[in-house]
Motif scaffolding. Structure first.
Motif, PDB file in Angstrom:
ATOM      1  N   GLU A  41      -3.219   0.048  -5.276  1.00 14.57           N
ATOM      2  CA  GLU A  41      -4.589   0.495  -5.064  1.00 14.57           C
ATOM      3  C   GLU A  41      -5.519  -0.682  -4.807  1.00 14.57           C
ATOM      4  O   GLU A  41      -6.558  -0.526  -4.180  1.00 14.57           O
ATOM      5  CB  GLU A  41      -5.066   1.300  -6.277  1.00 14.57           C
ATOM      6  CG  GLU A  41      -4.284   2.597  -6.450  1.00 14.57           C
ATOM      7  CD  GLU A  41      -4.628   3.338  -7.719  1.00 14.57           C
ATOM      8  OE1 GLU A  41      -5.427   2.824  -8.539  1.00 14.57           O
ATOM      9  OE2 GLU A  41      -4.085   4.436  -7.915  1.00 14.57           O
ATOM     10  N   GLN A  42      -5.163  -1.848  -5.334  1.00 15.48           N
ATOM     11  CA  GLN A  42      -5.931  -3.062  -5.111  1.00 15.48           C
ATOM     12  C   GLN A  42      -4.956  -4.177  -4.766  1.00 15.48           C
ATOM     13  O   GLN A  42      -3.862  -4.252  -5.316  1.00 15.48           O
ATOM     14  CB  GLN A  42      -6.724  -3.447  -6.359  1.00 15.48           C
ATOM     15  CG  GLN A  42      -7.792  -2.438  -6.736  1.00 15.48           C
ATOM     16  CD  GLN A  42      -8.580  -2.905  -7.943  1.00 15.48           C
ATOM     17  OE1 GLN A  42      -8.843  -4.104  -8.102  1.00 15.48           O
ATOM     18  NE2 GLN A  42      -8.961  -1.979  -8.788  1.00 15.48           N
ATOM     19  N   LYS A  99       0.839  -1.211   0.000  1.00 12.32           N
ATOM     20  CA  LYS A  99       0.000   0.000   0.000  1.00 12.32           C
ATOM     21  C   LYS A  99       0.868   1.252   0.000  1.00 12.32           C
ATOM     22  O   LYS A  99       0.588   2.213  -0.719  1.00 12.32           O
ATOM     23  CB  LYS A  99      -0.961  -0.017   1.175  1.00 12.32           C
ATOM     24  CG  LYS A  99      -2.034  -1.102   1.012  1.00 12.32           C
ATOM     25  CD  LYS A  99      -3.189  -0.902   1.926  1.00 12.32           C
ATOM     26  CE  LYS A  99      -3.986   0.263   1.495  1.00 12.32           C
ATOM     27  NZ  LYS A  99      -5.296   0.074   1.024  1.00 12.32           N
ATOM     28  N   GLN A 100       1.944   1.260   0.781  1.00 11.64           N
ATOM     29  CA  GLN A 100       2.863   2.401   0.807  1.00 11.64           C
ATOM     30  C   GLN A 100       3.525   2.605  -0.553  1.00 11.64           C
ATOM     31  O   GLN A 100       3.837   3.734  -0.931  1.00 11.64           O
ATOM     32  CB  GLN A 100       3.946   2.202   1.865  1.00 11.64           C
ATOM     33  CG  GLN A 100       3.446   2.273   3.279  1.00 11.64           C
ATOM     34  CD  GLN A 100       4.535   1.907   4.280  1.00 11.64           C
ATOM     35  OE1 GLN A 100       5.667   1.627   3.925  1.00 11.64           O
ATOM     36  NE2 GLN A 100       4.162   1.890   5.555  1.00 11.64           N
TER      37      GLN A 100
END
Length: 76
Positions: free
Chosen positions: A53-54, A48-49
């Motif tokens: 996005e998915q 995520k960092q």
């Protein structure tokens, strides 16, 4: 990553570089059953960092016969 081992300290940078080259920021994890949940949570955070996005986790179905041969659930 992409069938290559990437040390955790390089994962964010490698993922960030790979995600920068594509429109859909999707990361699919296909891991070993031996990976601990805490490790997976940490790796998801890194993804995520890095701009994911998915996120998806690829799972392989285990047959009843495989479970009988390996009661711990560690199918092949």
């Amino acid at each position: 990553m992409n069938s290559k081992d990437v040390p955790e300290r390089e994962l964010k940078s490698a993922l960030g570089d790979a995600l920068a080259k594509v429109d859909q920021k999707i990361v699919v994890f296909q891991g070993d059953r031996k990976v601990l949940l805490g490790d997976m949570v940490r790796i998801l955070g890194i993804a995520k960092q890095a701009g994911a996005e998915q996120i998806a986790i690829a799972a392989k179905r285990v047959t009843g016969a495989q479970l009988e041969n390996n009661p711990s659930g560690g199918g092949s």
